[in-house]
Design a protein around this motif. Structure first.
Motif, mmCIF file in Angstrom:
data_model
loop_
_atom_site.group_PDB
_atom_site.id
_atom_site.type_symbol
_atom_site.label_atom_id
_atom_site.label_comp_id
_atom_site.label_asym_id
_atom_site.label_seq_id
_atom_site.Cartn_x
_atom_site.Cartn_y
_atom_site.Cartn_z
ATOM 1 N N GLN A 34 82.899 70.868 105.889
ATOM 2 C CA GLN A 34 84.002 70.378 105.066
ATOM 3 C C GLN A 34 84.535 69.053 105.592
ATOM 4 N N THR A 35 84.631 68.928 106.910
ATOM 5 C CA THR A 35 85.083 67.673 107.517
ATOM 6 C C THR A 35 84.106 66.545 107.194
ATOM 7 N N LEU A 36 82.811 66.847 107.318
ATOM 8 C CA LEU A 36 81.786 65.847 106.994
ATOM 9 C C LEU A 36 81.907 65.394 105.546
ATOM 10 N N GLU A 37 82.061 66.329 104.640
ATOM 11 C CA GLU A 37 82.108 65.979 103.225
ATOM 12 C C GLU A 37 83.368 65.180 102.887
ATOM 13 N N LEU B 290 82.796 55.309 109.081
ATOM 14 C CA LEU B 290 81.494 55.265 108.434
ATOM 15 C C LEU B 290 81.296 53.935 107.725
ATOM 16 N N GLU B 291 80.091 53.387 107.888
ATOM 17 C CA GLU B 291 79.744 52.153 107.190
ATOM 18 C C GLU B 291 78.349 52.293 106.587
ATOM 19 N N PHE C 252 73.911 61.347 105.224
ATOM 20 C CA PHE C 252 73.359 61.257 103.874
ATOM 21 C C PHE C 252 74.398 61.760 102.876
ATOM 22 N N ALA C 253 74.501 61.076 101.749
ATOM 23 C CA ALA C 253 75.437 61.495 100.703
ATOM 24 C C ALA C 253 74.702 61.535 99.374
ATOM 25 N N LEU C 254 74.572 62.736 98.813
ATOM 26 C CA LEU C 254 74.009 62.910 97.476
ATOM 27 C C LEU C 254 75.164 62.964 96.492
ATOM 28 N N THR C 255 75.120 62.136 95.462
ATOM 29 C CA THR C 255 76.206 62.118 94.482
ATOM 30 C C THR C 255 75.799 62.863 93.218
ATOM 31 N N VAL D 237 84.221 57.295 101.620
ATOM 32 C CA VAL D 237 83.622 55.952 101.702
ATOM 33 C C VAL D 237 82.661 55.667 100.547
ATOM 34 N N LEU D 238 82.472 56.627 99.663
ATOM 35 C CA LEU D 238 81.605 56.390 98.511
ATOM 36 C C LEU D 238 82.244 55.384 97.552
ATOM 37 N N PRO D 239 81.429 54.687 96.763
ATOM 38 C CA PRO D 239 81.986 53.812 95.733
ATOM 39 C C PRO D 239 82.886 54.608 94.781
ATOM 40 N N ALA D 240 83.860 53.925 94.196
ATOM 41 C CA ALA D 240 84.867 54.590 93.369
ATOM 42 C C ALA D 240 84.267 55.290 92.163
ATOM 43 N N ASP D 241 83.109 54.830 91.689
ATOM 44 C CA ASP D 241 82.514 55.427 90.489
ATOM 45 C C ASP D 241 81.554 56.569 90.812
ATOM 46 N N GLN D 242 81.505 56.985 92.088
ATOM 47 C CA GLN D 242 80.590 58.047 92.492
ATOM 48 C C GLN D 242 81.362 59.254 93.014
#
Length: 331
Positions: free
Chosen positions: A179-182, A244-245, A225-228, A188-193
């Motif tokens: 949960q912390t990771l998510e 995160l960058e 890794f981030a799956l949207t 940091v994801l783009p606003a549309d994701q």
């Protein structure tokens, strides 16, 4: 040197295993900076468990031997009570798989035990609520060479100080960490994701945590890794300030425009270089790796090519450390 998981790759049973192969290798498209291979051979070192939630059929596929076994049939034919507990018969209890890397040091020795739980529909994936015996059906991992299960009732009212109480504590610590990771990745994801699934390689993370003080070890960056929900994969690392960058542009998975149930998606390690992504909406496995370049969609598998005819995979669990992928493909 990487930590070697005590993972057994064969599914030992009285059943005759049906050989299912994926062969050849042809370049079909360019996604995220690399050629995508179709019908390439899945990387070795993994046991992938799939459930058709409407049946409920339950299949395990061994990527090393390229064989599958029906786990319900295996449970019915086995004289081992732990193997018998693999059976899934009630479709109303099928929610999703929670993949659990139960990694820990025991008396100074690394124990890397990959497990998964079949969660009930009443447990909400993104809630992060405490898991006890009421929230899951079975806990699965290898017992020596056999895939086997513990039923949820084995963990009901565990004795204080017992191994089962300790296991539930570790499990819920894992849920909290996820949960912390998510939360961090979603921020940091783009606003549309919208985040669907966040993942960090548990083997590399375990090495970082237990060998960070040894300066001679250089593990490189720990990729987040981030799956949207739109089917994109983003890649992040921590900078000097532990924020995160982004490390490169996103990769767009072929054929995925939206994901209907993120709890039933899976991201799993295939090697230090990449991950396997399962998207049930399109019945497809994707290999996303970098092998010396930017991360890209490297290979794609249609599940119809490796699972029995008519089987619809609603969820997938993965056990195993994987192996280095063979990047020498026939043209």
């Amino acid at each position: 040197m990487s930590i070697v998981q005590k993972t057994q790759l064969g599914l030992v049973s009285a059943l005759t295993l049906a050989l299912l192969t994926g062969c050849g290798g042809s370049s079909s498209s360019d996604s995220g900076g690399g050629d995508t291979e179709t019908n390439d051979v899945l990387p070795d070192g993994l046991t992938l468990s799939f459930v058709d939630a409407s049946s409920p059929k339950y299949i395990a596929y061994n990527t090393t031997t390229e064989t599958s076994v029906d786990l319900n049939d295996l449970a019915a034919s086995s004289g081992d009570s732990a193997v018998q507990k693999l059976a899934i018969s009630d479709t109303s209890t099928i929610g999703f798989f929670y993949n659990w890397a139960d990694f820990r040091m025991v008396d100074g020795v690394a124990t890397t035990d990959m497990k998964y739980l079949l969660m009930k529909p009443s447990y909400t994936y993104q809630s992060g609520a405490t898991i006890d015996s009421d929230q899951f059906v079975q806990l699965v991992h290898f017992h020596d060479d056999d895939l086997a299960a513990h039923s949820a009732d084995e963990f009901a009212d565990p004795e204080v100080g017992s191994a089962r109480e300790a296991a539930l504590i570790r499990l819920n610590d894992s849920v909290t960490d996820q949960q912390t990771l998510e939360t961090e990745v979603a921020g940091v994801l783009p606003a549309d994701q919208t985040l669907c699934r966040a993942y960090v390689d548990p083997y590399l993370q375990f090495e970082h945590e237990n060998e960070a003080a040894e300066a001679e070890h250089d593990h490189g960056d720990l990729i987040h890794f981030a799956l949207t929900e739109s089917g994109r994969v983003y890649f992040y690392k921590e900078n000097a300030s532990e924020a995160l960058e982004s490390v490169q542009p996103f990769v767009e998975l072929d054929g995925v425009s939206s994901i209907s149930d993120c709890s039933r998606t899976t991201i799993a390690r295939v090697s230090e270089d990449g991950v396997l992504v399962f998207i049930p909406d399109v019945q497809t496995l994707y290999l996303v790796d970098n092998h010396g370049a930017d991360y890209h969609q490297h290979s794609v598998w249609d599940l119809a090519d490796i699972l029995p005819s008519g089987f619809h995979a609603d969820m997938m669990a993965a056990i195993g450390e994987g192996s280095e992928h063979d990047h020498e493909h026939e043209e």
